[in-house]
Design a protein around this motif. Structure first.
Motif, short mmCIF file in Angstrom:
data_model
loop_
_atom_site.label_atom_id
_atom_site.label_comp_id
_atom_site.label_asym_id
_atom_site.label_seq_id
_atom_site.Cartn_x
_atom_site.Cartn_y
_atom_site.Cartn_z
N GLU A 89 1.22 -1.01 0.00
CA GLU A 89 0.37 0.12 0.20
C GLU A 89 0.91 1.21 -0.10
O GLU A 89 0.35 2.08 -1.03
N ARG A 90 2.03 1.27 0.75
CA ARG A 90 2.70 2.04 0.92
C ARG A 90 3.99 2.36 -0.21
O ARG A 90 3.94 3.92 -0.77
N ALA A 91 3.90 1.51 -1.20
CA ALA A 91 4.99 1.88 -2.59
C ALA A 91 3.74 1.83 -3.57
O ALA A 91 4.21 3.17 -4.30
N ARG A 92 2.40 1.44 -2.96
CA ARG A 92 1.48 2.63 -4.11
C ARG A 92 1.02 3.85 -4.11
O ARG A 92 1.10 4.48 -5.22
N GLU A 93 0.99 4.73 -2.44
CA GLU A 93 1.77 5.70 -2.63
C GLU A 93 2.77 6.47 -2.74
O GLU A 93 2.22 7.48 -3.89
N ASP A 94 3.82 5.76 -3.43
CA ASP A 94 4.75 6.53 -3.50
C ASP A 94 4.70 6.15 -5.78
O ASP A 94 5.38 7.72 -6.05
N LEU A 95 3.86 5.47 -5.76
CA LEU A 95 4.33 5.29 -7.25
C LEU A 95 3.22 6.08 -7.69
O LEU A 95 2.67 6.55 -9.17
N GLU A 96 2.18 6.43 -6.82
CA GLU A 96 0.77 6.89 -7.64
C GLU A 96 1.54 8.43 -7.66
O GLU A 96 0.85 9.21 -8.78
N THR A 97 2.43 9.06 -6.41
CA THR A 97 2.56 10.44 -6.36
C THR A 97 3.69 10.68 -7.80
O THR A 97 3.62 12.14 -8.23
N ALA A 98 4.07 9.52 -8.19
CA ALA A 98 5.03 9.57 -9.08
C ALA A 98 4.42 10.22 -10.29
O ALA A 98 5.20 10.77 -11.16
N SER A 99 3.83 9.45 -10.24
CA SER A 99 2.22 9.28 -11.54
C SER A 99 1.89 10.50 -12.15
O SER A 99 2.00 10.49 -12.50
N LEU A 100 1.63 11.50 -10.72
CA LEU A 100 1.30 13.32 -11.13
C LEU A 100 2.96 13.51 -11.93
O LEU A 100 2.25 14.12 -12.80
N ALA A 101 4.32 13.00 -11.39
CA ALA A 101 4.75 13.63 -11.92
C ALA A 101 5.50 13.33 -13.77
O ALA A 101 5.67 14.33 -14.58
N ASP A 102 5.16 12.24 -13.29
CA ASP A 102 5.38 11.47 -15.14
C ASP A 102 4.40 10.28 -15.16
O ASP A 102 5.32 9.61 -15.14
N PRO A 103 3.99 10.63 -15.82
CA PRO A 103 2.94 9.88 -15.81
C PRO A 103 3.30 7.96 -16.81
O PRO A 103 2.72 7.26 -17.03
N LEU A 104 3.52 9.10 -17.67
CA LEU A 104 4.84 8.05 -18.69
C LEU A 104 6.18 7.52 -18.86
O LEU A 104 6.07 6.53 -19.96
N GLN A 109 6.16 2.32 -15.38
CA GLN A 109 5.46 1.30 -15.43
C GLN A 109 6.35 -0.31 -14.80
O GLN A 109 4.81 -0.80 -14.87
N ILE A 110 7.02 -0.18 -15.32
CA ILE A 110 7.42 -1.30 -14.28
C ILE A 110 7.44 -1.66 -13.05
O ILE A 110 7.02 -2.66 -12.75
N ASN A 111 7.40 -0.56 -12.45
CA ASN A 111 7.33 -0.13 -10.72
C ASN A 111 5.97 -1.27 -10.63
O ASN A 111 6.07 -1.60 -9.91
N LEU A 112 4.75 -0.46 -11.70
CA LEU A 112 3.52 -0.27 -11.47
C LEU A 112 3.41 -1.50 -11.55
O LEU A 112 2.39 -1.95 -10.87
N GLY A 113 4.24 -2.17 -12.74
CA GLY A 113 3.77 -3.66 -13.52
C GLY A 113 4.38 -4.69 -12.00
O GLY A 113 3.54 -5.39 -11.63
N LEU A 114 4.85 -4.14 -11.72
CA LEU A 114 5.98 -5.35 -10.36
C LEU A 114 4.79 -5.41 -9.77
O LEU A 114 5.01 -6.62 -8.32
N LEU A 115 4.37 -4.40 -8.56
CA LEU A 115 3.59 -4.04 -8.04
C LEU A 115 2.00 -5.11 -8.32
O LEU A 115 1.86 -5.81 -7.16
N ASP A 116 1.96 -4.79 -9.22
CA ASP A 116 0.52 -5.72 -10.00
C ASP A 116 0.76 -6.93 -9.50
O ASP A 116 -0.20 -7.68 -9.29
N PHE A 117 1.84 -6.84 -10.07
CA PHE A 117 1.99 -8.71 -10.14
C PHE A 117 2.37 -9.01 -9.02
O PHE A 117 1.72 -10.28 -8.76
N PHE A 118 2.95 -8.28 -8.09
CA PHE A 118 2.67 -8.93 -6.27
C PHE A 118 2.05 -9.22 -5.73
O PHE A 118 1.30 -10.29 -4.80
N GLU A 119 1.06 -7.98 -6.26
CA GLU A 119 -0.89 -8.19 -5.45
C GLU A 119 -1.16 -8.91 -6.24
O GLU A 119 -2.72 -9.02 -6.16
N GLN A 120 -1.01 -9.75 -7.57
CA GLN A 120 -1.31 -10.87 -8.27
C GLN A 120 -2.88 -10.41 -9.28
O GLN A 120 -3.56 -11.16 -9.01
N GLN A 121 -2.29 -9.45 -9.64
CA GLN A 121 -3.76 -8.60 -10.03
C GLN A 121 -2.95 -8.59 -11.43
O GLN A 121 -1.87 -7.65 -12.03
N TYR A 122 -2.46 -9.99 -12.26
CA TYR A 122 -1.89 -10.18 -13.54
C TYR A 122 -1.74 -9.03 -15.11
O TYR A 122 -1.33 -8.91 -15.44
#
Length: 195
Positions: A89-104, A109-122
């Motif tokens: 959850e804390r990692a997602r907060e950091d990644l969402e904050t980062a996406s405000l600065a540079d969403p593309l 995208q790699i790190n969001l994908g890995l977080l989704d992967f770890f949470e089994q959101q394939y």
């Protein structure tokens, strides 16, 4: 429960430089230490709660002195550490904050994908890895990680396509990463790869 996958995160250098003045030097040291800890964790070193301290110091102690690129890199690197500590959850907060600065950002995208992967959101992981595949800098990483996400979502033909593409375009990375992966389906994919 969480177990370590052979998935590689996108560690970003923070653009640190040798600064003058004690406060500036401490800030630059914190940026550097945050980057180094994320890099070491990404290469398989254990992570400890104290590894977050330089990242926290860089983000809170710099009082607005971080450039946008440094802020983005520090958030991404701290998210890597948080993921390894299973603080998703804390990692997602950091990644969402980062996406405000540079969403593309492909690293984002790699790190969001890995977080989704770890949470089994394939499916979400596949979407994020697909965006990273479009980047030349992160294409190999995106292909490998997307291959694994396809495999875990039982899309073996798509996983095989990504693995074959990785082997064709990035043979050195393919050899290195494929030798580390131990998931149940991966050996079957390797056996099915065309020569």
């Amino acid at each position: 429960s969480y177990s370590r996958y052979v998935l590689f995160l996108a560690v970003l250098a923070s653009g640190y430089s040798y600064a003058q003045g004690n406060d500036q030097q401490q800030s630059q040291d914190a940026l550097f230490a945050c980057h180094i800890r994320a890099s070491l964790v990404n290469s398989g070193e254990p992570v400890f709660w104290t590894d977050l301290e330089p990242c926290n110091l860089a983000l809170t102690g710099s009082s607005g002195r971080l450039s946008p690129a440094q802020h983005l890199a520090t958030l991404l690197n701290r998210a890597i550490l948080l993921m390894e500590l299973t603080e998703f959850e804390r990692a997602r907060e950091d990644l969402e904050t980062a996406s405000l600065a540079d969403p593309l950002s492909p690293a984002l995208q790699i790190n969001l994908g890995l977080l989704d992967f770890f949470e089994q959101q394939y499916e979400d992981a596949i979407t994020n890895f697909s965006l990273a595949v479009e980047s030349e800098e992160f294409r190999a990483l995106g292909l490998f990680n997307r291959c694994l996400a396809y495999g875990y979502s039982d899309s073996f033909d798509l996983a095989l396509e990504d693995l074959a593409q990785l082997k064709l375009e990035y043979p050195q990375e393919f050899s290195s990463w494929a030798s580390l992966e131990q998931s149940d389906f991966f050996a079957d994919l390797l056996a099915r790869l065309p020569e």
